[in-house]
Design an enzyme around this catalytic site. Sequence first.
Site, PDB file in Angstrom:
ATOM      1  N   ASN A 217       0.855  -1.198   0.000  1.00  0.00           N
ATOM      2  CA  ASN A 217       0.000   0.000   0.000  1.00  0.00           C
ATOM      3  C   ASN A 217       0.887   1.243   0.000  1.00  0.00           C
ATOM      4  O   ASN A 217       2.108   1.140  -0.054  1.00  0.00           O
ATOM      5  CB  ASN A 217      -0.945  -0.021   1.213  1.00  0.00           C
ATOM      6  CG  ASN A 217      -0.166  -0.108   2.512  1.00  0.00           C
ATOM      7  OD1 ASN A 217       0.583   0.808   2.858  1.00  0.00           O
ATOM      8  ND2 ASN A 217      -0.281  -1.236   3.214  1.00  0.00           N
ATOM      9  N   LYS A 296       9.378 -16.796 -10.768  1.00  0.00           N
ATOM     10  CA  LYS A 296       8.543 -15.715 -11.318  1.00  0.00           C
ATOM     11  C   LYS A 296       7.380 -16.306 -12.120  1.00  0.00           C
ATOM     12  O   LYS A 296       7.597 -17.185 -12.964  1.00  0.00           O
ATOM     13  CB  LYS A 296       9.415 -14.827 -12.216  1.00  0.00           C
ATOM     14  CG  LYS A 296       8.664 -13.632 -12.750  1.00  0.00           C
ATOM     15  CD  LYS A 296       9.543 -12.803 -13.677  1.00  0.00           C
ATOM     16  CE  LYS A 296       8.704 -11.787 -14.401  1.00  0.00           C
ATOM     17  NZ  LYS A 296       9.342 -11.268 -15.597  1.00  0.00           N
ATOM     18  N   ASP A 313      -3.760 -10.264  13.284  1.00  0.00           N
ATOM     19  CA  ASP A 313      -3.990  -8.852  13.619  1.00  0.00           C
ATOM     20  C   ASP A 313      -3.012  -8.480  14.741  1.00  0.00           C
ATOM     21  O   ASP A 313      -3.174  -8.873  15.903  1.00  0.00           O
ATOM     22  CB  ASP A 313      -5.443  -8.639  14.062  1.00  0.00           C
ATOM     23  CG  ASP A 313      -5.774  -7.167  14.125  1.00  0.00           C
ATOM     24  OD1 ASP A 313      -4.961  -6.401  14.692  1.00  0.00           O
ATOM     25  OD2 ASP A 313      -6.817  -6.767  13.591  1.00  0.00           O
ATOM     26  N   ILE A 314      -1.997  -7.719  14.362  1.00  0.00           N
ATOM     27  CA  ILE A 314      -0.886  -7.457  15.287  1.00  0.00           C
ATOM     28  C   ILE A 314      -1.358  -6.696  16.523  1.00  0.00           C
ATOM     29  O   ILE A 314      -1.111  -7.103  17.666  1.00  0.00           O
ATOM     30  CB  ILE A 314       0.227  -6.662  14.562  1.00  0.00           C
ATOM     31  CG1 ILE A 314       0.723  -7.454  13.355  1.00  0.00           C
ATOM     32  CG2 ILE A 314       1.363  -6.331  15.520  1.00  0.00           C
ATOM     33  CD1 ILE A 314       1.581  -6.664  12.393  1.00  0.00           C
ATOM     34  N   VAL A 315      -2.057  -5.582  16.290  1.00  0.00           N
ATOM     35  CA  VAL A 315      -2.416  -4.730  17.436  1.00  0.00           C
ATOM     36  C   VAL A 315      -3.433  -5.438  18.339  1.00  0.00           C
ATOM     37  O   VAL A 315      -3.382  -5.305  19.565  1.00  0.00           O
ATOM     38  CB  VAL A 315      -2.901  -3.337  16.951  1.00  0.00           C
ATOM     39  CG1 VAL A 315      -4.304  -3.363  16.363  1.00  0.00           C
ATOM     40  CG2 VAL A 315      -2.819  -2.318  18.072  1.00  0.00           C
ATOM     41  N   LYS A 344     -13.328  -0.468  15.774  1.00  0.00           N
ATOM     42  CA  LYS A 344     -11.997  -1.099  15.920  1.00  0.00           C
ATOM     43  C   LYS A 344     -11.489  -0.957  17.355  1.00  0.00           C
ATOM     44  O   LYS A 344     -10.856  -1.869  17.895  1.00  0.00           O
ATOM     45  CB  LYS A 344     -11.004  -0.458  14.938  1.00  0.00           C
ATOM     46  CG  LYS A 344     -11.231  -0.944  13.511  1.00  0.00           C
ATOM     47  CD  LYS A 344     -10.351  -0.234  12.479  1.00  0.00           C
ATOM     48  CE  LYS A 344     -10.756  -0.698  11.077  1.00  0.00           C
ATOM     49  NZ  LYS A 344     -10.110   0.048  10.003  1.00  0.00           N
ATOM     50  N   LYS A 348     -10.900  -4.573  18.908  1.00  0.00           N
ATOM     51  CA  LYS A 348      -9.502  -4.964  19.129  1.00  0.00           C
ATOM     52  C   LYS A 348      -9.093  -4.741  20.592  1.00  0.00           C
ATOM     53  O   LYS A 348      -7.937  -4.923  20.950  1.00  0.00           O
ATOM     54  CB  LYS A 348      -8.580  -4.187  18.182  1.00  0.00           C
ATOM     55  CG  LYS A 348      -8.906  -4.443  16.695  1.00  0.00           C
ATOM     56  CD  LYS A 348      -7.874  -3.839  15.751  1.00  0.00           C
ATOM     57  CE  LYS A 348      -8.305  -3.999  14.296  1.00  0.00           C
ATOM     58  NZ  LYS A 348      -7.191  -4.116  13.363  1.00  0.00           N
TER      59      LYS A 348
HETATM   60  O1  PMT Z   1       2.820   6.110   6.555  1.00  0.00           O
HETATM   61  P1  PMT Z   1       2.185   7.407   6.110  1.00  0.00           P
HETATM   62  O2  PMT Z   1       2.339   7.639   4.624  1.00  0.00           O
HETATM   63  O3  PMT Z   1       2.684   8.561   6.938  1.00  0.00           O
HETATM   64  O4  PMT Z   1       0.614   7.323   6.344  1.00  0.00           O
HETATM   65  C1  PMT Z   1       0.098   7.226   7.634  1.00  0.00           C
HETATM   66  C2  PMT Z   1      -1.052   6.203   7.728  1.00  0.00           C
HETATM   67  C3  PMT Z   1      -2.229   6.689   6.900  1.00  0.00           C
HETATM   68  C4  PMT Z   1      -0.593   4.841   7.230  1.00  0.00           C
HETATM   69  C5  PMT Z   1      -1.427   6.105   9.252  1.00  0.00           C
HETATM   70  O5  PMT Z   1      -1.857   7.355   9.699  1.00  0.00           O
HETATM   71  C6  PMT Z   1      -2.505   5.059   9.497  1.00  0.00           C
HETATM   72  O6  PMT Z   1      -3.694   5.293   9.371  1.00  0.00           O
HETATM   73  N1  PMT Z   1      -2.074   3.814   9.860  1.00  0.00           N
HETATM   74  C7  PMT Z   1      -2.959   2.648  10.028  1.00  0.00           C
HETATM   75  C8  PMT Z   1      -3.240   2.035   8.683  1.00  0.00           C
HETATM   76  C9  PMT Z   1      -4.153   0.843   8.768  1.00  0.00           C
HETATM   77  O7  PMT Z   1      -3.746  -0.230   8.419  1.00  0.00           O
HETATM   78  O8  PMT Z   1      -5.341   1.072   9.290  1.00  0.00           O
HETATM   79  P2  PMT Z   1      -6.494  -0.047   9.474  1.00  0.00           P
HETATM   80  O9  PMT Z   1      -7.701   0.747   9.809  1.00  0.00           O
HETATM   81  O10 PMT Z   1      -6.551  -0.952   8.290  1.00  0.00           O
HETATM   82  O11 PMT Z   1      -5.999  -0.900  10.704  1.00  0.00           O
HETATM   83  C10 PMT Z   1      -6.427  -0.653  12.046  1.00  0.00           C
HETATM   84  C11 PMT Z   1      -5.307  -0.877  13.023  1.00  0.00           C
HETATM   85  O12 PMT Z   1      -4.977  -2.268  13.056  1.00  0.00           O
HETATM   86  C12 PMT Z   1      -4.010  -0.164  12.715  1.00  0.00           C
HETATM   87  O13 PMT Z   1      -3.465   0.255  13.927  1.00  0.00           O
HETATM   88  C13 PMT Z   1      -3.138  -1.231  12.058  1.00  0.00           C
HETATM   89  O14 PMT Z   1      -1.759  -0.982  12.290  1.00  0.00           O
HETATM   90  C14 PMT Z   1      -3.597  -2.460  12.806  1.00  0.00           C
HETATM   91  N2  PMT Z   1      -3.480  -3.710  12.062  1.00  0.00           N
HETATM   92  C15 PMT Z   1      -4.164  -3.927  10.925  1.00  0.00           C
HETATM   93  C16 PMT Z   1      -4.091  -5.154  10.302  1.00  0.00           C
HETATM   94  C17 PMT Z   1      -3.283  -6.164  10.859  1.00  0.00           C
HETATM   95  N3  PMT Z   1      -3.174  -7.333  10.276  1.00  0.00           N
HETATM   96  N4  PMT Z   1      -2.596  -5.930  11.969  1.00  0.00           N
HETATM   97  C18 PMT Z   1      -2.687  -4.736  12.595  1.00  0.00           C
HETATM   98  O15 PMT Z   1      -2.050  -4.515  13.632  1.00  0.00           O
END
Ligand code: PMT
Length: 406
Positions: A217, A296, A313-315, A344, A348
């Site tokens: 992304n 490839k 989901d890490i967090v 969320k 979470k």
């Molecule tokens: O890096 P930049 O270009 O500065 O941009 C910043 C940003 C837009 C990336 C940042 O501000 C941001 O929003 N980061 C979270 C992006 C994201 O994955 O959001 P989400 O809504 O999909 O996920 C929710 C939360 O779960 C996030 O804290 C994410 O880190 C976490 N997550 C998601 C999926 C996963 N498998 N494991 C996770 O821990």
Amino acid sequence: MFLQNKNILLGVTGGIAAYKTAELVRRLKEQGANVRVVMTKGGKAFITPLTLQAVSGNPVADSLLDPAAEAAMGHIELAKWADLVLIAPASANTLARLAGGFADDLLATICLATAAPLAIAPAMNQQMWHALPTQDNMATLRKRNVIVWGPGAGEQACGDVGYGRMLEPLQLVGLAKEYFQQTAENEAKNLPLDNQHWVVTAGPTREAIDPVRYISNHSSGKMGYAIADAAAKAGAKVTIISGPVNLPTPNHCDRVNVQSAQQMHAMAMGLAPKADVFVACAAVADYRVRDVVDQKIKKSADTMQIELVKNPDIVADVAALTDRPFTVGFAAETQDVEHYAKGKLARKNLDMIAANNVALQTQGFNSDDNALTVYWPEGSKELPLTNKKALAVDLVKTIADKLMTK
Ligand code: PMT
């Protein structure tokens, strides 16, 4: 960057340099500042309120006793609105009135009524600048922590040469930027984060398809790195778990590089149990490719399908630890931001979530700026649009405040 969304009240007093204030207003606005102009009678003799209204995009105030102006945005409201009062040019007479504590016109009254810092850019004939009464007034103002920018030296409108020229608009804008940057850094330094360990995830993950292709992304890592930097400047020991980004490691931060969500998960689960705060700013891929092939993939059919499986989901896994750190997630949304972010936060089991609208061109992924709404179970806080470095300081402060009341 540090002037984004800052409210600057510009006082224009009587002096030939007043003609440069149209340029000053334009340059401040270019940097994202909101500018309102207050003029003294002397200032209006050198440049018209209409000009400054046109460039600032706001009505110019010039009278303390005008019922219509007071009904719109009165002197107390203007005084409260300002993040910085800048008087440029500041005439000798203005310096004397400020030193004397006068409240005999709108600008002088605002200077008494405001809690905002006051900066002055003196401008006058060199002899008037060196005159003892002016220097006494300057000493009084400095004692009161008035910020003094200039004057510069050079040829003057009257033909004299020496000190008394107002600094150029671009120099003043640079000094205003430095002022707000310094203030943000000092605020961060005053946070009680010594002895804390923060772990911050940042950047994207890459999910391999074959040896040369991947799913990823647009995350640049700027937001996460700014948070790490702000926490480190506030005294915390910081470890960044970083996806592939093109950024230098902030001073005094440790950094571990990972590629995939599974690698980020493994690192996070290793570091989080001993951390005080875990901030999940990384844009982690929700899915990975089920069968990553060794060679490839060759082009053949017109369409192809790749089967994906869910990543951990890490967090959420960090928040599920028995001895968990204060856990802060991010929510990157393109619609119904509040609804999805609060979902969320609850699902979470997070302590806090910072929501950003990533559909807007001016913020979010790969931009220098961002705006956040931070939610926790009992409340929320808006952190308005500004550059990510300043925003990170505000977020770190918000987390620190919450930690102290926990
Ligand atoms: O890096 P930049 O270009 O500065 O941009 C910043 C940003 C837009 C990336 C940042 O501000 C941001 O929003 N980061 C979270 C992006 C994201 O994955 O959001 P989400 O809504 O999909 O996920 C929710 C939360 O779960 C996030 O804290 C994410 O880190 C976490 N997550 C998601 C999926 C996963 N498998 N494991 C996770 O821990």
